[in-house]
Design an enzyme around this catalytic site. Structure first.
Site, PDB file in Angstrom:
ATOM      1  N   GLY A 131       0.829  -1.217   0.000  1.00  0.00           N
ATOM      2  CA  GLY A 131       0.000   0.000   0.000  1.00  0.00           C
ATOM      3  C   GLY A 131       0.857   1.258   0.000  1.00  0.00           C
TER       4      GLY A 131
ATOM      5  N   ARG B 212       1.332  -5.832  -4.956  1.00  0.00           N
ATOM      6  CA  ARG B 212       1.476  -6.732  -3.808  1.00  0.00           C
ATOM      7  C   ARG B 212       1.970  -8.125  -4.201  1.00  0.00           C
ATOM      8  NH1 ARG B 212      -0.275  -4.686   0.924  1.00  0.00           N
ATOM      9  NH2 ARG B 212      -1.829  -3.025   0.881  1.00  0.00           N
TER      10      ARG B 212
ATOM     11  N   ASP C 247       6.058  -5.353   6.536  1.00  0.00           N
ATOM     12  CA  ASP C 247       6.620  -6.606   7.045  1.00  0.00           C
ATOM     13  C   ASP C 247       6.717  -7.675   5.963  1.00  0.00           C
ATOM     14  OD1 ASP C 247       3.837  -6.445   7.128  1.00  0.00           O
ATOM     15  OD2 ASP C 247       3.622  -7.842   8.782  1.00  0.00           O
ATOM     16  N   ASP C 248       5.680  -7.819   5.141  1.00  0.00           N
ATOM     17  CA  ASP C 248       5.722  -8.841   4.097  1.00  0.00           C
ATOM     18  C   ASP C 248       6.789  -8.526   3.053  1.00  0.00           C
ATOM     19  OD1 ASP C 248       3.843 -10.827   4.805  1.00  0.00           O
ATOM     20  OD2 ASP C 248       2.219  -9.439   4.343  1.00  0.00           O
TER      21      ASP C 248
ATOM     22  N   LYS D  27       8.193   0.672   5.609  1.00  0.00           N
ATOM     23  CA  LYS D  27       7.082   1.509   5.138  1.00  0.00           C
ATOM     24  C   LYS D  27       5.768   0.915   5.579  1.00  0.00           C
ATOM     25  CE  LYS D  27       4.524   0.025   2.506  1.00  0.00           C
ATOM     26  NZ  LYS D  27       3.593  -0.671   1.596  1.00  0.00           N
ATOM     27  N   THR D  28       4.832   1.651   5.987  1.00  0.00           N
ATOM     28  CA  THR D  28       3.411   1.313   6.089  1.00  0.00           C
ATOM     29  C   THR D  28       2.708   2.352   6.965  1.00  0.00           C
ATOM     30  OG1 THR D  28       1.687  -0.234   6.764  1.00  0.00           O
ATOM     31  CG2 THR D  28       3.722  -0.412   7.998  1.00  0.00           C
ATOM     32  N   ILE D  29       1.565   2.802   6.496  1.00  0.00           N
ATOM     33  CA  ILE D  29       0.796   3.742   7.311  1.00  0.00           C
ATOM     34  C   ILE D  29       0.332   3.057   8.597  1.00  0.00           C
ATOM     35  CG2 ILE D  29      -0.005   5.137   5.366  1.00  0.00           C
ATOM     36  CD1 ILE D  29      -2.813   3.746   5.890  1.00  0.00           C
ATOM     37  N   ASP D  30       0.251   1.720   8.567  1.00  0.00           N
ATOM     38  CA  ASP D  30      -0.307   0.983   9.716  1.00  0.00           C
ATOM     39  C   ASP D  30       0.552   1.113  10.977  1.00  0.00           C
ATOM     40  OD1 ASP D  30      -2.052   0.246   7.779  1.00  0.00           O
ATOM     41  OD2 ASP D  30      -1.684  -1.906   7.904  1.00  0.00           O
TER      42      ASP D  30
ATOM     43  N   LYS E 123     -26.915  15.631  17.106  1.00  0.00           N
ATOM     44  CA  LYS E 123     -27.907  14.562  16.863  1.00  0.00           C
ATOM     45  C   LYS E 123     -27.337  13.269  16.288  1.00  0.00           C
ATOM     46  CE  LYS E 123     -29.126  16.617  12.416  1.00  0.00           C
ATOM     47  NZ  LYS E 123     -30.114  17.176  11.552  1.00  0.00           N
ATOM     48  N   TYR E 124     -26.044  13.232  15.956  1.00  0.00           N
ATOM     49  CA  TYR E 124     -25.532  12.012  15.308  1.00  0.00           C
ATOM     50  C   TYR E 124     -24.471  11.301  16.147  1.00  0.00           C
ATOM     51  CZ  TYR E 124     -27.600  13.805  10.983  1.00  0.00           C
ATOM     52  OH  TYR E 124     -28.456  14.274  10.041  1.00  0.00           O
TER      53      TYR E 124
ATOM     54  N   ARG F  26      -4.566  -2.588   8.711  1.00  0.00           N
ATOM     55  CA  ARG F  26      -5.028  -3.944   8.390  1.00  0.00           C
ATOM     56  C   ARG F  26      -5.124  -4.849   9.606  1.00  0.00           C
ATOM     57  NH1 ARG F  26      -5.627  -8.537   6.362  1.00  0.00           N
ATOM     58  NH2 ARG F  26      -4.294  -9.250   8.043  1.00  0.00           N
TER      59      ARG F  26
ATOM     60  N   GLU G 277      -9.767  -0.954  11.604  1.00  0.00           N
ATOM     61  CA  GLU G 277     -10.091  -1.836  10.470  1.00  0.00           C
ATOM     62  C   GLU G 277      -9.873  -3.322  10.806  1.00  0.00           C
ATOM     63  OE1 GLU G 277      -8.832  -1.301   6.012  1.00  0.00           O
ATOM     64  OE2 GLU G 277      -7.088  -1.870   7.155  1.00  0.00           O
TER      65      GLU G 277
ATOM     66  N   TYR H 180      -8.236   5.132   2.357  1.00  0.00           N
ATOM     67  CA  TYR H 180      -7.363   5.481   1.230  1.00  0.00           C
ATOM     68  C   TYR H 180      -7.017   6.973   1.206  1.00  0.00           C
ATOM     69  CZ  TYR H 180      -8.403   0.739   0.023  1.00  0.00           C
ATOM     70  OH  TYR H 180      -8.492  -0.623   0.086  1.00  0.00           O
TER      71      TYR H 180
ATOM     72  N   ARG I 140      -3.548   7.746   2.644  1.00  0.00           N
ATOM     73  CA  ARG I 140      -2.327   7.039   2.227  1.00  0.00           C
ATOM     74  C   ARG I 140      -1.457   7.799   1.241  1.00  0.00           C
ATOM     75  NH1 ARG I 140      -3.434   0.808   0.863  1.00  0.00           N
ATOM     76  NH2 ARG I 140      -4.027   1.723  -1.122  1.00  0.00           N
TER      77      ARG I 140
HETATM   78  P1  FBP Z   1       0.861  -1.883   3.640  1.00  0.00           P
HETATM   79  O1  FBP Z   1       1.016  -2.627   4.916  1.00  0.00           O
HETATM   80  O2  FBP Z   1       1.239  -2.634   2.440  1.00  0.00           O
HETATM   81  O3  FBP Z   1       1.569  -0.568   3.724  1.00  0.00           O
HETATM   82  O4  FBP Z   1      -0.683  -1.510   3.427  1.00  0.00           O
HETATM   83  C1  FBP Z   1      -1.461  -1.084   4.462  1.00  0.00           C
HETATM   84  C2  FBP Z   1      -2.876  -0.814   4.063  1.00  0.00           C
HETATM   85  O5  FBP Z   1      -3.056   0.550   3.779  1.00  0.00           O
HETATM   86  C3  FBP Z   1      -3.815  -1.284   5.161  1.00  0.00           C
HETATM   87  O6  FBP Z   1      -4.025  -0.286   6.117  1.00  0.00           O
HETATM   88  C4  FBP Z   1      -5.041  -1.688   4.388  1.00  0.00           C
HETATM   89  O7  FBP Z   1      -5.752  -2.678   5.045  1.00  0.00           O
HETATM   90  C5  FBP Z   1      -4.475  -2.234   3.126  1.00  0.00           C
HETATM   91  O8  FBP Z   1      -3.269  -1.554   2.911  1.00  0.00           O
HETATM   92  C6  FBP Z   1      -5.395  -2.062   1.949  1.00  0.00           C
HETATM   93  O9  FBP Z   1      -4.827  -2.703   0.868  1.00  0.00           O
HETATM   94  P2  FBP Z   1      -5.208  -2.458  -0.646  1.00  0.00           P
HETATM   95  O10 FBP Z   1      -4.439  -1.255  -1.080  1.00  0.00           O
HETATM   96  O11 FBP Z   1      -4.698  -3.667  -1.324  1.00  0.00           O
HETATM   97  O12 FBP Z   1      -6.678  -2.245  -0.715  1.00  0.00           O
END
Ligand code: FBP
Length: 554
Positions: free
Chosen positions: A81, A145, A175-176, A202-205, A242-243, A252, A311, A428, A431
């Site tokens: 991602g 991916r 990680d992957d 790298k990863t926003i997560d 009200k919401y 992920r 998520e 999204y 990101r």
């Molecule tokens: P990475 O770990 O590859 O950086 O991706 C993270 C992520 O943004 C998750 O937060 C999300 O669940 C996933 O990618 C969504 O993947 P895709 O872009 O394949 O819809």
């Protein structure tokens, strides 16, 4: 007036990332320290990585001759991602290669690891990189991916790297992807190939971190982007009165983003998956907790609120986790033959029926109770064999279950709170924003360091840049052997060596701070409004790291 780029876009492209002093000096070299070993499963990892296991930690220190006799040739690939700061990793890598020798060359593989397997690439020149400096997204090279795991993939990569005569390949990923980097590095070393492989976290997560790697790039920008929007929704809630807003946030598996956004905005409820798992809570108990807050606030005359939902939540509710595990095995077996078979069945009912027959009784019951749209999403796995959780609308599921419980309360003559829910998914949109100053500087420093690790001939290392809560001049740089941050996990039904994911530590500073405050946030409005991310201005507004980092490394 130009309509091709905004004024801010132009100003951002011109921003010069602050390179730490450790990397700015002319005379620097890589110094090797003590060997680094994984925390667990050492024998199995040693067996899986005989050529790259037990390498020594690398640090960039002053004192080299600053002269490199020959130009370097490197490749780079963006994997997984997108995360803000990726283009700056490439810019830093390019600038460091050129600083090493003006004839050095950089090649970018297109659309992720698939580009490496299929030899799809382009040369990255100064002109090609210039408009992408300090910009978000991965569109300079695009991402993908694909996994480099089959013998034919490894052989194809070896061929393309040899054809280009590369000294090094930089894999920018989570990680992957860093696992991929380690597998490829081991293969190339065993084959006597000259190309070194270096990973970049790298990863926003925010889940690719450990003792040495303080954070992944992208987390800071994504969390700040989401927090701005959550703050805006908090204001709207207080204005419209009200919401109830249920906001699902990307991430992920781990709940780092949700926790960070909670620390930045103080919502009424933030669910943290790791806690739900540790307390072995059922979905029904999670819903009871939500209803309890809604009822208490209603009694105080407040009919609005903010709920943050990570998520990855479904995977951490034990009964759903078991179901997902069973589905992964059924759908992923024989290289996804199960998934293809299910997709080929006539209709939704037939697919559910087929899966129910293969699931254990308990999981079949849990699966049967899910709404059809969620059942359908869970019939597909991504390329790594994971369920597509980013497409499960957990916030809607929770709204449905809360509505049911409130109806039940009403029917039994108990409470009858007003409950008008709205659902949001912030994913999204976080990101690919322009990287914060932190991610712009961090990404650039990571890329710069990667070039030095290649120059030193190191392979199967993940770049680290540390001391990140200090001023930029105090940042340090080096490399961590990837095998030292791996463990063995089940993937597609098989024990597989992978880089360890960092989940939220329930004994860590960020969670403890949240746990101390959350009861007050639930009932009173303690919302904080972070506002839009700032690029220009005082450092305390523009350069600050996340609250998570400040609490983890005060
Ligand atoms: P990475 O770990 O590859 O950086 O991706 C993270 C992520 O943004 C998750 O937060 C999300 O669940 C996933 O990618 C969504 O993947 P895709 O872009 O394949 O819809």
């Amino acid at each position: 007036m130009s309509l091709e780029a905004s004024a801010l876009q132009k100003a951002r492209v011109a921003y010069q990332p602050k390179l730490p002093k450790a990397l700015r000096q002319h005379n620097i070299r890589v110094k090797l320290g003590a060997p680094a070993y994984p925390a667990t499963q050492r024998q199995a990892l040693k067996k899986a990585f005989p050529k790259t296991y037990g390498q020594r930690v690398a640090a960039i220190v002053a004192g080299g001759d600053g002269m490199h006799r020959r130009p370097l040739r490197a490749g780079v690939v963006l994997s997984g991602g997108p995360a803000p700061g990726g283009h700056n990793v490439i810019a830093g890598l390019f600038d460091a290669l050129k600083a090493t020798h003006t004839d050095s060359k950089l090649f970018g593989f297109l659309k992720g690891p698939g580009g490496l397997i299929h030899g799809k690439l382009k040369e990255l020149t100064s002109e090609a990189i210039a408009p992408f400096r300090n910009t978000g997204g991965f569109n300079l090279l695009m991402s993908g991916r694909d996994k480099i795991e089959k013998p034919e993939h490894l052989a194809a990569c070896e061929k393309h790297l040899a054809d280009l005569d590369l000294d090094g390949l930089v894999v920018i990923g989570g990680d992957d992807s860093n696992t991929n980097a380690a597998v490829l590095a081991e293969y190339l070393r065993a084959r006597g190939a000259r190309t070194c492989v270096i990973g970049v976290p790298k990863t926003i997560d925010g889940d690719m971190k450990n003792r040495e790697i303080e954070t992944s790039f992208g987390f800071d920008t994504a969390a700040k982007t989401y927090s701005e929007l959550i703050g805006n929704v908090c204001r709207d809630a207080q204005s419209s009165v009200k919401y109830w807003h249920f906001i699902r946030l990307m991430g992920r598996a781990a709940s780092h983003i949700t926790l960070e956004c909670a620390l930045q905005t103080h919502p009424n409820v933030a669910l943290i998956s790791e806690e739900i798992q540790a307390r072995r809570m059922t979905l029904s108990q999670v819903v009871d907790g939500l209803v309890d807050v809604i009822v208490k606030r209603a009694k105080a005359g407040t009919h609005y609120g903010i709920v943050l939902v990570p998520e990855g939540l479904p995977e951490f509710v034990p009964e759903i986790k078991t179901l997902l595990g069973e589905l992964s095995v059924i759908l992923g077996k024989d290289d996804f033959a199960g998934m293809k078979y299910v997709a080929g069945l006539r209709d939704h009912n037939e697919r559910v029926q087929y899966l129910n027959n293969l699931l254990t009784d308990h999981s079949a019951r849990v699966y049967g109770q899910l709404p059809p749209d969620i059942q359908a999403v869970l019939q597909t796995l991504d390329k790594h064999g994971y369920p597509l959780l980013s497409q499960v609308e957990t916030e809607r599921l929770l709204i449905d279950l809360v509505t049911d419980k409130i109806r039940l309360l009403r029917e039994r003559g108990h409470e009858d709170p007003k409950f008008s829910p709205l659902s949001h998914f912030l994913g999204y949109e976080g990101r690919c924003g322009a990287p914060s100053n932190f991610d712009a500087d961090y990404g650039y420093a990571l890329g710069y360091t990667a070039a030095h690790l290649i120059c030193a001939g190191l392979s199967s290392y993940t770049v680290y840049v540390g001391n990140l809560t200090q001023s930029r001049d105090k940042w340090v740089a080096g490399g961590t052997p990837i095998t030292a941050i791996m463990n063995i996990e089940m993937r597609k039904g098989k024990p597989t060596p992978v880089v360890r994911k960092a989940l939220v530590d329930l004994n860590g500073g960020p969670f403890k701070t949240f746990a101390r405050e959350r009861d007050a946030w639930a009932l009173n409005d303690a919302y904080v409004f972070p506002g839009p991310m700032q690029f220009f201005g005082p450092p305390e507004i523009c350069d600050a790291p996340t609250v998570t980092m400040m609490l983890e490394r005060p």
